[in-house]
Design a protein around this motif. Structure first.
Motif, mmCIF file in Angstrom:
data_model
loop_
_atom_site.group_PDB
_atom_site.id
_atom_site.type_symbol
_atom_site.label_atom_id
_atom_site.label_comp_id
_atom_site.label_asym_id
_atom_site.label_seq_id
_atom_site.Cartn_x
_atom_site.Cartn_y
_atom_site.Cartn_z
ATOM 1 N N GLY A 53 -18.351 -1.453 -14.478
ATOM 2 C CA GLY A 53 -18.853 -1.890 -13.181
ATOM 3 C C GLY A 53 -20.016 -2.856 -13.259
ATOM 4 N N LYS A 54 -20.255 -3.454 -14.437
ATOM 5 C CA LYS A 54 -21.397 -4.360 -14.576
ATOM 6 C C LYS A 54 -21.244 -5.587 -13.675
ATOM 7 N N SER A 55 -20.076 -6.210 -13.698
ATOM 8 C CA SER A 55 -19.875 -7.412 -12.870
ATOM 9 C C SER A 55 -19.867 -7.067 -11.392
ATOM 10 N N SER A 56 -19.390 -5.885 -11.038
ATOM 11 C CA SER A 56 -19.440 -5.462 -9.628
ATOM 12 C C SER A 56 -20.884 -5.293 -9.173
ATOM 13 N N PHE A 57 -21.735 -4.759 -10.049
ATOM 14 C CA PHE A 57 -23.154 -4.628 -9.699
ATOM 15 C C PHE A 57 -23.786 -6.006 -9.523
ATOM 16 N N PHE A 58 -23.363 -6.973 -10.353
ATOM 17 C CA PHE A 58 -23.821 -8.356 -10.153
ATOM 18 C C PHE A 58 -23.429 -8.846 -8.763
ATOM 19 N N GLY A 59 -22.207 -8.482 -8.335
ATOM 20 C CA GLY A 59 -21.756 -8.879 -7.002
ATOM 21 C C GLY A 59 -22.648 -8.323 -5.913
ATOM 22 N N LEU A 60 -23.167 -7.107 -6.122
ATOM 23 C CA LEU A 60 -24.119 -6.535 -5.167
ATOM 24 C C LEU A 60 -25.416 -7.337 -5.167
ATOM 25 N N LEU A 61 -25.891 -7.707 -6.360
ATOM 26 C CA LEU A 61 -27.148 -8.450 -6.456
ATOM 27 C C LEU A 61 -27.049 -9.837 -5.832
ATOM 28 N N ASN A 62 -25.897 -10.510 -6.024
ATOM 29 C CA ASN A 62 -25.804 -11.884 -5.510
ATOM 30 C C ASN A 62 -25.213 -11.972 -4.107
ATOM 31 N N GLY A 63 -24.880 -10.826 -3.506
ATOM 32 C CA GLY A 63 -24.443 -10.821 -2.120
ATOM 33 C C GLY A 63 -22.961 -11.010 -1.900
ATOM 34 N N THR A 64 -22.158 -11.132 -2.966
ATOM 35 C CA THR A 64 -20.719 -11.275 -2.770
ATOM 36 C C THR A 64 -20.052 -9.923 -2.515
ATOM 37 N N LEU A 65 -20.713 -8.830 -2.868
ATOM 38 C CA LEU A 65 -20.250 -7.483 -2.530
ATOM 39 C C LEU A 65 -21.355 -6.764 -1.767
ATOM 40 N N HIS A 66 -20.960 -5.791 -0.965
ATOM 41 C CA HIS A 66 -21.935 -5.046 -0.162
ATOM 42 C C HIS A 66 -21.723 -3.558 -0.354
ATOM 43 N N GLU A 67 -22.822 -2.831 -0.335
ATOM 44 C CA GLU A 67 -22.768 -1.398 -0.564
ATOM 45 C C GLU A 67 -21.981 -0.709 0.550
ATOM 46 N N ASP A 68 -21.241 0.337 0.186
ATOM 47 C CA ASP A 68 -20.520 1.127 1.186
ATOM 48 C C ASP A 68 -21.441 2.144 1.850
ATOM 49 N N SER A 69 -22.443 2.583 1.102
ATOM 50 C CA SER A 69 -23.461 3.467 1.676
ATOM 51 C C SER A 69 -24.707 3.375 0.815
ATOM 52 N N GLY A 70 -25.815 3.907 1.310
ATOM 53 C CA GLY A 70 -27.077 3.818 0.597
ATOM 54 C C GLY A 70 -27.868 2.592 1.025
ATOM 55 N N GLU A 71 -28.945 2.329 0.312
ATOM 56 C CA GLU A 71 -29.839 1.230 0.673
ATOM 57 C C GLU A 71 -30.016 0.282 -0.513
ATOM 58 N N PHE A 72 -29.820 -1.001 -0.249
ATOM 59 C CA PHE A 72 -30.044 -2.039 -1.249
ATOM 60 C C PHE A 72 -30.942 -3.103 -0.630
ATOM 61 N N SER A 73 -32.034 -3.438 -1.315
ATOM 62 C CA SER A 73 -32.938 -4.454 -0.772
ATOM 63 C C SER A 73 -33.402 -5.388 -1.883
ATOM 64 N N ILE A 74 -33.568 -6.655 -1.501
ATOM 65 C CA ILE A 74 -34.051 -7.696 -2.397
ATOM 66 C C ILE A 74 -34.966 -8.586 -1.567
ATOM 67 N N PRO A 75 -36.097 -9.026 -2.089
ATOM 68 C CA PRO A 75 -37.003 -9.841 -1.278
ATOM 69 C C PRO A 75 -36.298 -11.049 -0.665
ATOM 70 N N ALA A 76 -36.446 -11.219 0.647
ATOM 71 C CA ALA A 76 -35.734 -12.278 1.358
ATOM 72 C C ALA A 76 -36.130 -13.666 0.876
ATOM 73 N N ALA A 77 -37.366 -13.810 0.403
ATOM 74 C CA ALA A 77 -37.847 -15.145 0.000
ATOM 75 C C ALA A 77 -37.407 -15.524 -1.408
ATOM 76 N N TRP A 78 -36.829 -14.587 -2.154
ATOM 77 C CA TRP A 78 -36.464 -14.887 -3.531
ATOM 78 C C TRP A 78 -35.313 -15.889 -3.587
#
Length: 554
Positions: free
Chosen positions: A39-64
């Motif tokens: 699931g390493k590449s899928s986690f990358f998808g979460l980080l770069n915004g191409t995938l979205h979490e089904d539940s839970g909380e994911f946050s990244i600074p908006a200005a980054w």
């Protein structure tokens, strides 16, 4: 700060992350590791915004601002320099604003736009881009060549340069070393060490991870487990955990056996029924500690060669290269890459082949493997020479439309009975069993090679090589599609191999583990390199400094 809290991420019916949590702090350099398919590449998808979490909380600074390597193959007539300059998104935005300000003839807006253009580094953008391109192994003559003139691997290097050109707070790199030779790899390590932002990198190169990262996140059983330290430190800490886990498993197994024994004894007795049922519920509630399984996709060994001639082969005034292309004018000369080679390969040698891309490492290996004919001179082979060849592009030795079983049947028909290992009868059932030892089971043995992943193709090539019982292994970048654990398995198998090895690889851990001497392919020749890999890396740094000084003096 990047925060992942109790995140569940699904891809189709598969749960990639299950209530996983981890935190990345600004400026950290993180290695993301785990088995292929974890699931390493899928986690990358979460980080770069191409995938979205089904539940839970994911946050990244908006200005980054984020930098990453585009996966599509670029198709453009732009020069290599212009293509990489366009990776600077801040510069592109400033150029767009200048054009808009000039179009509306707004003096104040133009003043601000030109200031922003200066701040974005417009004055030295081509020089910065060219430094990246040269660092990744291109020549000065290639800086102005169109992108479409390069092969796929070199275009991916340009995509990497473009990502490095982008000003970023978060840099995501997925297997950045796959298309690099050792020279470019050493340069990239130095660049990433100077990078000021947060870096998350997926790699199966342990020395690269050790040099660049200070945090390791292991994707394991749909969880994200953070370790403080580089990959080697992670291995040490995880090994300690596995020892404790195995002890806990043994204790738990005793408890489960005790509960099960009670249930079996008393479940039929009415007086003990309630007690037995409580034990059943306790057994169901008990947390099961996951068994500790070997992480390698498969383990294997090279069979002892039937015979080992000495020398295996000798090159006499040999020149290597490529014949004139089909359709060329009569009299068009071949392209010579290396010339005047006088070297022998002896029984038991373990040779690492070093040199920059384009110098002729693969050409040398292909010629010894009979994939290319010598341009001049001759290669004399010892009686009984049996070559096992792993091509850098697996499809050079595989047929895309054929299945693993068809490959093995063809191989068996071409292998005399006296050259087969015990039990290798060549029947379809024996071949199916042999394929199973390389994780080709069930319907996979009838799956077309063209539909397989890179790792599966690599497994099939290794399977075919092992079956042939070679006495000379020619391996050209064999680890590109293997995960870290399987690379370790390959290294162990090569160390136990009783024949001769010639290895081209940018995986320094594999080179260190397997090779005890090195050949350097450079300046149109092949010469012994007197030193180890640390000496070679210093040699590369000295060469880079010499080239920079020459350029500055010009």
């Amino acid at each position: 700060m990047i925060s992942v809290r109790n995140v569940t991420l699904r891809r189709g019916v598969n749960v990639v992350l299950d209530r996983a949590s981890v935190t990345f702090n600004p400026g950290e350099k993180i290695g993301l590791v785990g088995r292929n398919g974890a699931g390493k590449s899928s986690f990358f998808g979460l980080l770069n915004g191409t995938l979205h979490e089904d539940s839970g909380e994911f946050s990244i600074p908006a200005a980054w601002k984020m930098g990453q390597v585009a996966q599509e193959m670029p198709e453009t007539e732009q020069s290599a320099t212009d293509f990489v300059v366009e990776g600077d998104t801040a510069l592109l935005a400033a150029q767009t604003e200048v054009a808009a300000a000039e179009a509306c003839d707004d003096g104040m807006r133009m003043a601000h736009a030109y200031m922003a253009l200066h701040d974005a580094g417009a004055h030295d953008a081509p020089a910065r881009a060219q430094a990246l391109i040269l660092g990744l192994g291109f020549s000065a003559a290639q800086l102005s060549q169109p992108v479409n003139s390069f092969s796929g691997g070199w275009r991916m290097r340009l995509q990497l340069a473009r990502a490095l050109m982008c000003p970023s707070d978060l840099l995501l790199l997925d297997e950045p070393t796959n298309h690099l030779d050792l020279d470019a790899l050493v340069w990239l390590e130095a660049w990433l060490k100077r990078y000021q932002g947060t870096l998350v990198v997926i790699s199966h190169d342990r020395e690269f991870l050790d040099a660049v990262t200070q945090v390791t996140v292991h994707v394991d059983n749909a969880q994200l487990v953070r370790y403080g330290g580089n990959y080697s430190k992670f291995e040490d800490m995880r090994a300690e955990q596995l020892v404790l886990q195995q002890a806990a498993m043994a204790k738990q197994a005793d408890k489960i056996a005790h509960l099960q024994k009670f249930i079996d004894r008393f479940k039929a007795k009415a007086s003990k029924e309630k007690q037995a049922q409580s034990r059943v519920k306790a057994l169901e509630r008990m947390e099961k500690i996951a068994p500790v399984l070997a992480d390698a996709e498969f383990n294997f060994e090279f069979k002892e060669p039937l015979n080992v001639p000495n020398p295996l082969l000798s090159m006499l005034d040999t020149s290597f290269g490529y014949p004139a292309p089909a359709g060329a004018l009569p009299g068009t000369p071949p392209t010579v890459i290396v010339r005047g080679i006088n070297r022998s390969v002896l029984a038991g040698q373990r040779i690492g082949i070093l040199g920059a891309n384009g110098q002729g490492k693969s050409t040398l290996v292909k010629t010894v493997a009979h994939a290319l004919a010598p341009i001049a001179g001759e290669i004399s082979e010892g009686k009984g020479l049996n070559i096992g060849y792993f091509a850098q592009q697996e499809l050079d030795v595989l047929r895309p439309l054929d299945t693993p079983m068809e490959h093995m049947i063809r191989l068996a028909k071409g292998t005399p009975a006296h050259m087969r290992a015990p039990g290798q009868s060549g029947t379809e059932q024996s071949l199916r069993t042999f394929l199973g030892t390389f994780n080709f089971s069930g319907d996979m043995v009838h799956q077309a090679v063209s539909t397989m992943s890179g790792g599966e193709k690599a497994r099939l090539v290794l399977c075919m090589i092992v079956w042939q019982r070679p006495n000379l292994l020619l391996l050209d970048e064999p680890t590109n599609h293997l995960d870290l654990a399987t690379r370790e398995a390959l290294g162990m198998a090569l160390n136990e191999f009783e024949g001769t090895v010639m290895l081209v690889s940018h995986d320094r851990a594999l080179l260190r583990a397997v090779c005890d001497e090195f050949w350097l392919v450079t300046k149109g020749g092949v010469e012994p390199f007197d030193g180890d890999l640390d000496d070679y890396q210093q040699f590369l740094r000295d060469e880079a400094r010499r080239i920079r000084e020459q350029a500055a003096a010009a």
